[in-house]
Design an enzyme around this catalytic site. Structure first.
Site, PDB file in Angstrom:
ATOM      1  N   SER A  36     -54.599  -7.343  27.355  1.00  0.00           N
ATOM      2  CA  SER A  36     -54.040  -5.996  27.476  1.00  0.00           C
ATOM      3  C   SER A  36     -52.880  -5.760  26.526  1.00  0.00           C
ATOM      4  O   SER A  36     -52.145  -6.695  26.172  1.00  0.00           O
ATOM      5  CB  SER A  36     -53.547  -5.832  28.910  1.00  0.00           C
ATOM      6  OG  SER A  36     -52.767  -4.684  29.035  1.00  0.00           O
ATOM      7  N   TYR A  58     -48.106  -7.921  35.452  1.00  0.00           N
ATOM      8  CA  TYR A  58     -49.492  -7.823  34.992  1.00  0.00           C
ATOM      9  C   TYR A  58     -49.602  -8.311  33.542  1.00  0.00           C
ATOM     10  O   TYR A  58     -50.401  -9.182  33.213  1.00  0.00           O
ATOM     11  CB  TYR A  58     -49.985  -6.369  35.122  1.00  0.00           C
ATOM     12  CG  TYR A  58     -51.255  -6.103  34.360  1.00  0.00           C
ATOM     13  CD1 TYR A  58     -52.435  -6.755  34.717  1.00  0.00           C
ATOM     14  CD2 TYR A  58     -51.280  -5.209  33.276  1.00  0.00           C
ATOM     15  CE1 TYR A  58     -53.613  -6.535  34.003  1.00  0.00           C
ATOM     16  CE2 TYR A  58     -52.445  -4.989  32.569  1.00  0.00           C
ATOM     17  CZ  TYR A  58     -53.604  -5.647  32.937  1.00  0.00           C
ATOM     18  OH  TYR A  58     -54.761  -5.429  32.226  1.00  0.00           O
ATOM     19  N   LYS A 113     -51.502 -11.752  31.860  1.00  0.00           N
ATOM     20  CA  LYS A 113     -52.492 -11.693  30.771  1.00  0.00           C
ATOM     21  C   LYS A 113     -52.025 -12.569  29.605  1.00  0.00           C
ATOM     22  O   LYS A 113     -52.815 -13.276  28.984  1.00  0.00           O
ATOM     23  CB  LYS A 113     -52.689 -10.238  30.312  1.00  0.00           C
ATOM     24  CG  LYS A 113     -53.462  -9.386  31.315  1.00  0.00           C
ATOM     25  CD  LYS A 113     -54.925  -9.766  31.303  1.00  0.00           C
ATOM     26  CE  LYS A 113     -55.747  -9.030  32.343  1.00  0.00           C
ATOM     27  NZ  LYS A 113     -57.140  -9.466  32.399  1.00  0.00           N
TER      28      LYS A 113
END
Ligand code: UDP
Length: 335
Positions: free
Chosen positions: A119, A143, A147
């Site tokens: 991402s 988040y 990743k």
């Protein structure tokens, strides 16, 4: 012989659309999904579906022994920035801990090729725009951090064991295809939430902050049609299958749209007024995320086919289709 590809998270929004493209290209596809966020109805016929967790050693071992897997496409993960800020442990557990167990099972079974859904959230607040793959990765939410950590694990596995990977760093996926659209429970993404207002399911659209250093004060994001994303995975797969070395690519249109611009476009396409309520900033949101997709264009020959309006139109058609179905079933119920 046809190659067999294992797709984790293949019952999800991006995964299930990519699975359809893989089938069209003649690959055998095995989907592994624990259905915690995906939908079984999204998995098409012609696919071996295994309901299970990526960290279920017994299940994953046995599927790797049963099928001769050529490459893995790893979509399975949680993907809400806001949720990751509220509940980081969920993200560490699912995206990292389980991911690392999965990676180790792949290693034990000598699987050497993997495509990973990463991402733009791994970049945090970028120093230069558009964001190239050379940008420093300094995530500002859990988040993005999960990743990034998985990316680092892939790099270590390449150095130590010769695992070859393609990391695809998505900007914001949008749009619908094959009757599949963005449908998360609960929904936190911008475009589907605007449609809830257009469909009368919500009264207003909340804008998370209007004091960002952008032209209209709202956050700017780079959106990409889910079919263009799926195509990038096919190209990445072909690249790895042909012996390509590990690579990282950004994937977006290279064009930024502010939250207000998206709401205006949705208003135009749906022909519904969208009342707005201004709220404070959402923690973990960088002001401006726009991709440079030059590298994937140059090295894999990827090219976006769809523009912002195509994404909103296809998503709107899909959301409206759902409502028409709901109305039909209500009418049926009346009879
Ligand atoms: N956003 C908003 N209101 C909402 C949902 C999202 O203003 O109800 C904003 C969000 O804060 C971000 C942008 O829209 O600036 C895109 O958010 P989304 O969750 O769709 O994707 P993200 O960029 O977080 O992956």
């Amino acid at each position: 012989m046809e190659k067999t590809i294992l797709v984790t998270g293949g019952a999800g929004y991006i995964g299930s659309i990519t699975v359809r493209r893989l089938l069209e290209e003649g690959y055998n596809v095995i989907v592994l999904d624990n259905l915690s966020r995906g939908h079984i109805e999204s998995v098409p016929a012609g696919v071996e579906f295994i309901e299970g967790d990526i960290a279920d050693e017994e299940k994953v071992e046995s599927l790797l022994k049963k099928y001769s897997i050529s490459s893995v496409i790893h979509f399975a993960a949680y993907a809400y920035v806001g949720e990751s800020v509220e509940n980081p442990s969920l993200y560490f557990e699912n995206n990292i801990k389980k991911g690392l167990i999965f990676l180790e099972i792949l290693k034990r079974n000598n699987i050497k090729k993997i495509i990973f859904s990463s991402s733009c959230a791994t970049y945090g607040i970028p120093e230069s725009i558009p964001i190239t793959e050379k940008e420093k990765q300094k995530p500002i939410n859990p988040y993005g951090l999960t990743k990034l950590l998985f990316e680092k694990a892939l790099q270590s596995y390449d150095e130590s064991f010769g695992l070859k990977y393609v990391i695809v760093r998505y900007f914001n996926a949008a749009g619908a295809a094959y009757g599949i659209g963005e449908d998360h429970q609960p929904e936190t993404h911008l475009i589907p939430l605007v449609f809830q207002v257009a469909l009368g399911k919500a009264e207003y659209m909340q804008i998370n902050g209007v004091d960002y250093p952008t032209e209209d004060g709202t956050c700017v994001r780079d959106y990409i049609h889910v079919l263009d994303l799926a195509e990038a995975h096919l190209l990445a797969l072909e690249y790895l299958e042909n012996g390509g070395v590990s690579e990282e690519f950004n994937l977006g249109l290279g064009k930024g749209y502010s939250v207000r611009q998206i709401i205006d476009l949705c208003q135009e396409i749906t022909s519904h007024p969208i009342p707005i309520k201004i709220s404070k900033r959402r923690t973990g949101d960088p002001a401006y995320l726009v991709a440079s997709a030059e590298k994937i264009k140059k090295e894999l020959g990827w090219q976006a086919k769809y523009a912002m309006k195509d994404m909103i139109q296809s998503a709107w058609d899909w959301h409206r289709g759902d409502v028409l179905l709901e109305m039909k079933s209500v009418e049926k119920g009346k009879k």
